[in-house]
Scaffold this motif. Structure first.
Motif, PDB file in Angstrom:
ATOM      1  N   LYS A  29      17.651  -9.733   0.018  1.00  0.00           N
ATOM      2  CA  LYS A  29      16.919  -9.525   1.081  1.00  0.00           C
ATOM      3  C   LYS A  29      17.877  -8.290   1.310  1.00  0.00           C
ATOM      4  CE  LYS A  29      14.655 -10.996   1.876  1.00  0.00           C
ATOM      5  NZ  LYS A  29      13.289 -11.121   1.213  1.00  0.00           N
ATOM      6  N   GLY A  30      17.878  -7.185   0.663  1.00  0.00           N
ATOM      7  CA  GLY A  30      18.986  -5.830   0.571  1.00  0.00           C
ATOM      8  C   GLY A  30      17.629  -5.042   0.698  1.00  0.00           C
ATOM      9  N   GLY A  31      16.457  -5.347   0.186  1.00  0.00           N
ATOM     10  CA  GLY A  31      15.548  -3.682  -0.107  1.00  0.00           C
ATOM     11  C   GLY A  31      15.737  -3.853  -2.054  1.00  0.00           C
ATOM     12  N   THR A  32      15.897  -4.996  -2.293  1.00  0.00           N
ATOM     13  CA  THR A  32      15.923  -4.763  -4.254  1.00  0.00           C
ATOM     14  C   THR A  32      14.887  -4.658  -4.777  1.00  0.00           C
ATOM     15  OG1 THR A  32      16.472  -6.869  -4.134  1.00  0.00           O
ATOM     16  CG2 THR A  32      18.131  -6.361  -4.328  1.00  0.00           C
ATOM     17  N   ARG A  33      14.253  -5.382  -4.604  1.00  0.00           N
ATOM     18  CA  ARG A  33      12.543  -5.185  -4.603  1.00  0.00           C
ATOM     19  C   ARG A  33      11.827  -3.694  -4.858  1.00  0.00           C
ATOM     20  NH1 ARG A  33      10.100  -6.846  -9.281  1.00  0.00           N
ATOM     21  NH2 ARG A  33      11.227  -8.555  -8.513  1.00  0.00           N
ATOM     22  N   TYR A  38      10.307   1.714  -6.499  1.00  0.00           N
ATOM     23  CA  TYR A  38      10.785   2.921  -6.405  1.00  0.00           C
ATOM     24  C   TYR A  38      11.002   2.934  -8.147  1.00  0.00           C
ATOM     25  CZ  TYR A  38      10.592   2.190  -1.939  1.00  0.00           C
ATOM     26  OH  TYR A  38       9.736   2.086  -0.416  1.00  0.00           O
ATOM     27  N   ARG A 110      22.462  -4.097   3.514  1.00  0.00           N
ATOM     28  CA  ARG A 110      21.936  -4.307   4.447  1.00  0.00           C
ATOM     29  C   ARG A 110      22.372  -4.507   5.627  1.00  0.00           C
ATOM     30  NH1 ARG A 110      15.800  -7.613   5.442  1.00  0.00           N
ATOM     31  NH2 ARG A 110      15.428  -6.414   7.117  1.00  0.00           N
ATOM     32  N   SER A 118      16.602 -12.198   7.935  1.00  0.00           N
ATOM     33  CA  SER A 118      15.504 -12.119   6.806  1.00  0.00           C
ATOM     34  C   SER A 118      16.235 -13.069   6.174  1.00  0.00           C
ATOM     35  CB  SER A 118      15.863 -10.792   5.972  1.00  0.00           C
ATOM     36  OG  SER A 118      14.720 -10.341   5.050  1.00  0.00           O
ATOM     37  N   PRO A 217       7.766   2.132   3.185  1.00  0.00           N
ATOM     38  CA  PRO A 217       7.275   2.895   2.674  1.00  0.00           C
ATOM     39  C   PRO A 217       6.189   2.067   2.186  1.00  0.00           C
ATOM     40  CG  PRO A 217       9.264   3.205   2.491  1.00  0.00           C
ATOM     41  CD  PRO A 217       9.386   1.900   3.747  1.00  0.00           C
ATOM     42  N   LYS A 235       7.777  -9.110   1.465  1.00  0.00           N
ATOM     43  CA  LYS A 235       8.632  -8.446   1.404  1.00  0.00           C
ATOM     44  C   LYS A 235       7.722  -7.486   3.090  1.00  0.00           C
ATOM     45  CE  LYS A 235       9.990  -9.269  -2.299  1.00  0.00           C
ATOM     46  NZ  LYS A 235      11.825  -9.707  -2.136  1.00  0.00           N
ATOM     47  N   GLY A 236       8.677  -7.913   4.052  1.00  0.00           N
ATOM     48  CA  GLY A 236       8.682  -6.814   4.937  1.00  0.00           C
ATOM     49  C   GLY A 236       7.583  -7.844   6.148  1.00  0.00           C
ATOM     50  N   ARG A 237       8.757 -10.037   5.977  1.00  0.00           N
ATOM     51  CA  ARG A 237       8.142 -10.298   6.220  1.00  0.00           C
ATOM     52  C   ARG A 237       8.151 -10.425   8.220  1.00  0.00           C
ATOM     53  NH1 ARG A 237      10.117 -13.690   3.288  1.00  0.00           N
ATOM     54  NH2 ARG A 237       8.757 -15.222   1.790  1.00  0.00           N
ATOM     55  N   HIS A 239      10.420 -11.077  11.966  1.00  0.00           N
ATOM     56  CA  HIS A 239      11.089 -12.471  12.164  1.00  0.00           C
ATOM     57  C   HIS A 239      11.348 -12.975  12.742  1.00  0.00           C
ATOM     58  CE1 HIS A 239      13.945  -9.213   9.229  1.00  0.00           C
ATOM     59  NE2 HIS A 239      13.593 -10.013   8.722  1.00  0.00           N
TER      60      HIS A 239
HETATM   61  P1  A3P Z   1      12.364  -8.339   5.227  1.00  0.00           P
HETATM   62  O1  A3P Z   1      11.555  -8.981   4.961  1.00  0.00           O
HETATM   63  O2  A3P Z   1      13.359  -8.865   5.884  1.00  0.00           O
HETATM   64  O3  A3P Z   1      11.329  -7.185   6.183  1.00  0.00           O
HETATM   65  P2  A3P Z   1      14.862  -8.028  -1.112  1.00  0.00           P
HETATM   66  O4  A3P Z   1      13.638  -6.875  -2.065  1.00  0.00           O
HETATM   67  O5  A3P Z   1      15.458  -7.723  -1.764  1.00  0.00           O
HETATM   68  O6  A3P Z   1      14.131  -9.418  -0.748  1.00  0.00           O
HETATM   69  O7  A3P Z   1      14.388  -7.524  -0.088  1.00  0.00           O
HETATM   70  C1  A3P Z   1      13.375  -7.030   1.167  1.00  0.00           C
HETATM   71  C2  A3P Z   1      13.681  -6.677   2.474  1.00  0.00           C
HETATM   72  O8  A3P Z   1      13.046  -5.255   1.293  1.00  0.00           O
HETATM   73  C3  A3P Z   1      13.065  -6.371   3.440  1.00  0.00           C
HETATM   74  O9  A3P Z   1      13.280  -7.433   4.670  1.00  0.00           O
HETATM   75  C4  A3P Z   1      12.891  -5.196   3.653  1.00  0.00           C
HETATM   76  O10 A3P Z   1      13.281  -4.852   5.171  1.00  0.00           O
HETATM   77  C5  A3P Z   1      12.722  -4.255   2.537  1.00  0.00           C
HETATM   78  N1  A3P Z   1      11.704  -3.288   2.384  1.00  0.00           N
HETATM   79  C6  A3P Z   1      12.809  -1.896   2.024  1.00  0.00           C
HETATM   80  N2  A3P Z   1      11.342  -1.365   1.554  1.00  0.00           N
HETATM   81  C7  A3P Z   1      10.187  -1.764   1.576  1.00  0.00           C
HETATM   82  C8  A3P Z   1       9.066  -1.350   1.705  1.00  0.00           C
HETATM   83  N3  A3P Z   1       9.258  -0.194   0.902  1.00  0.00           N
HETATM   84  N4  A3P Z   1       8.403  -2.388   1.878  1.00  0.00           N
HETATM   85  C9  A3P Z   1       8.469  -4.179   2.258  1.00  0.00           C
HETATM   86  N5  A3P Z   1      10.077  -4.285   2.072  1.00  0.00           N
HETATM   87  C10 A3P Z   1      10.621  -3.435   2.167  1.00  0.00           C
END
Ligand code: A3P
Length: 272
Positions: A29-33, A38, A110, A118, A217, A235-237, A239
């Motif tokens: 949940k840090g933003g790994t995807r 990217y 994060r 998250s 982004p 991603k970006g659910r 909260h």
């Molecule tokens: P939330 O869903 O809590 O907002 P991971 O990929 O490690 O599971 O991390 C998911 C988190 O990536 C999302 O958490 C979101 O905050 C973050 N994130 C960073 N860049 C993003 C993007 N371009 N689109 C969607 N989420 C992004």
């Protein structure tokens, strides 16, 4: 460099699968995807889409099995993968060291309170019957004693996990991505990442646009085309509402560990 076996000829180009030279090891949940997608915009970087979970789940299958999961690379291309559970799983630093002591490690960090929320949003999306957030993170709700046995809590104690990696790797082999800044200014995080991985700078501000509707982004492979991609809706659910009291109790728990992280890495984060 990984051994060159299973060489295939495509046209006049020689392609082969290679073991990763860099791993995105966490955090969940840090933003790994986002970081993986990217980095895949770079012509010299290849990565499998799914998380291989080699070092935590499939290790006994061996390095040949692992290598076969990787996409083919041409001369000069680098292979990476992401599996966020690696960062927090005991025993993995040694296994990665045994693959190659030169492996580059990427950790997306994060605010641990936001990370836990998250994580909870993900659990709740998969299981609507889940207990309220506060009942999971606190052992005793009256005294707000944090339940440190819970995975949702433990992942955020970054300094302790990092200490285990530093038994095998030096700090300059570990690159920390600021997860908040990754959303604000992806290009600046990507500039540092490309330097760390050792590829020529290719991914720039032109690859990103801030999507107001999504609040994140979105990105494009080809800067001369308007074909923007966004990460999927998981991603970006949204909260859940977590009271400011609960947040601040959890923040108090993480504060000393965050401070240790600053001392260890020299990196400062604006976490409360
Ligand atoms: P939330 O869903 O809590 O907002 P991971 O990929 O490690 O599971 O991390 C998911 C988190 O990536 C999302 O958490 C979101 O905050 C973050 N994130 C960073 N860049 C993003 C993007 N371009 N689109 C969607 N989420 C992004």
């Amino acid at each position: 460099e990984a051994p060159r076996i299973h060489i295939t000829e495509t046209g006049n180009k020689t392609e082969t699968k290679r073991l990763p030279i860099a791993l995105i090891i966490g955090v969940k949940k840090g933003g790994t995807r986002a970081v993986l997608e990217y980095l895949r915009l770079h012509p010299d970087i290849v990565a499998p889409g799914p998380e291989p979970h080699f070092f935590d789940t499939h290790y006994t299958k061996g390095f040949e099995w692992y290598r076969n999961l990787m996409p083919e690379t041409e001369e000069g291309q680098l292979t990476i993968e992401k599996t966020p559970s690696y960062f927090v799983t005991k025993g993995i630093p040694q296994k990665v060291y045994e693959m190659s002591k030169k492996t580059k490690l990427i950790v997306v960090l994060r605010d641990p309170v936001m990370r836990a929320i998250s994580d909870y949003a993900q659990i709740a999306a998969r299981n609507p019957e889940v207990k309220p957030f506060s009942e999971i993170v606190f052992e005793n709700y009256d005294s707000y004693t944090v339940d440190t046995r819970r995975a949702i809590v433990k992942v955020g104690v970054y300094a302790l996990h990092l200490t285990r990696w530093l038994e095998y790797f030096t700090l300059n082999q570990i690159h920390i991505v600021n997860g908040e800044n990754l959303i604000r200014d992806p290009a600046s995080e990507l500039r540092d990442l490309q330097t760390f991985i050792g590829v020529k700078p290719h991914i720039t501000g032109e690859h990103f646009t801030f999507n107001i509707t999504k609040g994140f982004p979105c990105y494009r492979r080809n800067t001369s085309q308007q074909s923007w991609h966004c990460l999927s809706d998981d991603k970006g659910r949204p909260h859940p509402n977590v009271s400011s009291l609960v947040r601040s109790k959890l923040a108090n728990f993480y504060r000393p560990f965050n401070h240790r992280l600053y001392l260890m890495t020299g990196k400062h984060f604006d976490w409360t």
